[in-house]
Design an enzyme around this catalytic site. Structure first.
Site, PDB file in Angstrom:
ATOM      1  N   TRP A  10       3.011  -0.140   7.827  1.00  9.83           N
ATOM      2  CA  TRP A  10       2.695  -0.850   9.194  1.00  9.83           C
ATOM      3  C   TRP A  10       0.951  -0.581   9.322  1.00  9.83           C
ATOM      4  O   TRP A  10       0.388  -1.028  10.231  1.00  9.83           O
ATOM      5  CB  TRP A  10       3.225  -0.113  10.179  1.00  9.83           C
ATOM      6  CG  TRP A  10       4.720  -0.687  10.576  1.00  9.83           C
ATOM      7  CD1 TRP A  10       5.543  -1.534   9.868  1.00  9.83           C
ATOM      8  CD2 TRP A  10       5.477  -0.160  11.555  1.00  9.83           C
ATOM      9  NE1 TRP A  10       6.719  -1.289  10.385  1.00  9.83           N
ATOM     10  CE2 TRP A  10       6.906  -0.626  11.470  1.00  9.83           C
ATOM     11  CE3 TRP A  10       5.263   1.054  12.842  1.00  9.83           C
ATOM     12  CZ2 TRP A  10       7.806  -0.403  12.310  1.00  9.83           C
ATOM     13  CZ3 TRP A  10       6.336   1.168  13.646  1.00  9.83           C
ATOM     14  CH2 TRP A  10       7.541   0.316  13.307  1.00  9.83           C
ATOM     15  N   HIS A  91      -3.374   4.482  -1.621  1.00 12.85           N
ATOM     16  CA  HIS A  91      -3.575   3.155  -1.079  1.00 12.85           C
ATOM     17  C   HIS A  91      -5.016   2.751  -1.186  1.00 12.85           C
ATOM     18  O   HIS A  91      -5.867   3.554  -1.282  1.00 12.85           O
ATOM     19  CB  HIS A  91      -3.122   3.182   0.443  1.00 12.85           C
ATOM     20  CG  HIS A  91      -2.863   1.572   0.836  1.00 12.85           C
ATOM     21  ND1 HIS A  91      -3.950   0.793   1.034  1.00 12.85           N
ATOM     22  CD2 HIS A  91      -1.719   0.688   0.832  1.00 12.85           C
ATOM     23  CE1 HIS A  91      -3.587  -0.314   1.230  1.00 12.85           C
ATOM     24  NE2 HIS A  91      -2.286  -0.591   1.135  1.00 12.85           N
ATOM     25  N   GLU A  93      -6.955   0.945   0.461  1.00 10.58           N
ATOM     26  CA  GLU A  93      -7.828   1.058   1.670  1.00 10.58           C
ATOM     27  C   GLU A  93      -8.133   2.607   1.731  1.00 10.58           C
ATOM     28  O   GLU A  93      -9.324   2.662   2.237  1.00 10.58           O
ATOM     29  CB  GLU A  93      -6.855   0.615   2.932  1.00 10.58           C
ATOM     30  CG  GLU A  93      -6.874  -0.987   2.859  1.00 10.58           C
ATOM     31  CD  GLU A  93      -5.680  -1.577   3.766  1.00 10.58           C
ATOM     32  OE1 GLU A  93      -5.021  -0.504   4.623  1.00 10.58           O
ATOM     33  OE2 GLU A  93      -5.354  -2.588   3.453  1.00 10.58           O
ATOM     34  N   GLY A 229       2.816  -5.050   3.655  1.00 14.14           N
ATOM     35  CA  GLY A 229       1.959  -4.514   4.728  1.00 14.14           C
ATOM     36  C   GLY A 229       2.175  -5.607   5.929  1.00 14.14           C
ATOM     37  O   GLY A 229       3.184  -5.593   6.508  1.00 14.14           O
ATOM     38  N   GLY A 230       1.274  -6.764   5.807  1.00 16.41           N
ATOM     39  CA  GLY A 230       1.336  -7.634   6.941  1.00 16.41           C
ATOM     40  C   GLY A 230       2.878  -8.117   7.424  1.00 16.41           C
ATOM     41  O   GLY A 230       3.095  -8.114   8.696  1.00 16.41           O
TER      42      GLY A 230
HETATM   43  P1  PGA Z   1       0.027  -6.791   2.547  1.00 17.50           P
HETATM   44  O1  PGA Z   1      -0.547  -5.373   2.194  1.00 17.50           O
HETATM   45  O2  PGA Z   1       1.307  -7.033   2.442  1.00 17.50           O
HETATM   46  O3  PGA Z   1      -0.488  -7.354   3.855  1.00 17.50           O
HETATM   47  O4  PGA Z   1      -1.116  -7.491   1.625  1.00 17.50           O
HETATM   48  C1  PGA Z   1       0.205  -4.763   1.287  1.00 17.50           C
HETATM   49  C2  PGA Z   1      -0.281  -3.064   1.278  1.00 17.50           C
HETATM   50  O5  PGA Z   1      -1.453  -3.206   1.549  1.00 17.50           O
HETATM   51  O6  PGA Z   1       0.464  -2.207   0.980  1.00 17.50           O
END
Ligand code: PGA
Length: 246
Positions: A10, A91, A93, A229-230
């Protein structure tokens, strides 16, 4: 064989109300794939209350330390206290926005395993690295950091209680998915690098996975599920992705 696994990340999204609505709409009836929901930390208790309903709980991050003066950090043992079974580490990020090195990611991986959590190790190349044809080299070094930190004695055991997520950075949140063939090539490479443990390790694909592209990705021999993710913020869409995994 390997059980398919679909994990929801999330990220820093949601609220109590969102979580209540999400679980009211989530439909995992009759599915045999494993499902993991990774909410932001404050919602772990709320998700834990629902966790009997066909899924496990995961954390999006954890500390590499066990306890002490580490303001703002959360340890593996604390996560276990809340019924968490999985923890995402590395991750992209966290690597890019918070400067997490492969060495720190490796320490988090081992902290999770030592406490009895299953780490979901994210690996993946940037667009520039792909264009420079360095994808496999980058992935190999991200994996190697984990084996190096374990020391010689751990051998193949490093990977036997772990999940890997291949997430090309250029595909995360961009709407650009790797083609099933592009993803399969890297997944096969990863499995080979894991040695003897490789055959049993679940390797997930992540990066703009949606209900519309999940089936083609999951049809590949070495893609065992997804880190979403999204699309994991929409319970109906996420349920469809889980259904595509089996
Ligand atoms: P996304 O993100 O499905 O929004 O591309 C995947 C993730 O960062 O794990």
């Amino acid at each position: 064989m390997r059980t398919p696994l679909v994990a929801a990340n999330w990220k820093m999204n949601g609220s109590r109300e969102f979580a209540e609505q999400f679980f009211a709409a989530l439909d995992l009836e009759g599915l045999s794939c494993a499902v993991v929901i990774c909410p932001p930390y404050p919602y772990l208790p709320l998700v834990a209350e629902k966790a009997g309903e066909g899924f496990s709980i995961g954390a999006q991050n954890l500390s590499d330390e066990t306890s002490g003066a580490f303001t703002g950090e959360v340890s593996a043992a604390m996560l276990l206290d809340w019924g968490v079974r999985y923890a995402i580490v590395g991750h992209s990020e966290r690597r890019s926005l918070y400067g997490e090195s492969s060495e720190l990611v490796a320490r988090k991986f081992h902290a999770a395993q030592a406490a009895g959590l299953v780490p979901i190790l994210c690996v993946g190349e940037s667009l520039q690295e792909r264009e420079e044809e360095r994808t496999l080299e980058v992935i190999a070094s991200q994996l190697q950091a984990v084996t190096e930190a374990a020391g010689e004695s751990a051998g193949g055991d490093v990977w036997s209680r772990a999940v890997i997520a291949y997430e090309p950075v250029w595909a995360i949140g961009t709407g650009k998915t790797a083609t099933p063939e592009q993803a399969q090539e890297v997944h096969r490479f990863i499995r080979e690098r894991l040695g003897n443990a490789g055959a049993a390790v679940q390797i997930l694909y992540g990066g703009s996975v949606k209900a519309g592209n999940a089936e083609a990705l999951f049809a590949q021999a070495d893609i065992d599920g997804a880190l979403v993710g999204g699309a994991s913020l929409d319970a109906e869409e996420f349920s469809k992705i889980c259904r595509a995994a089996g």
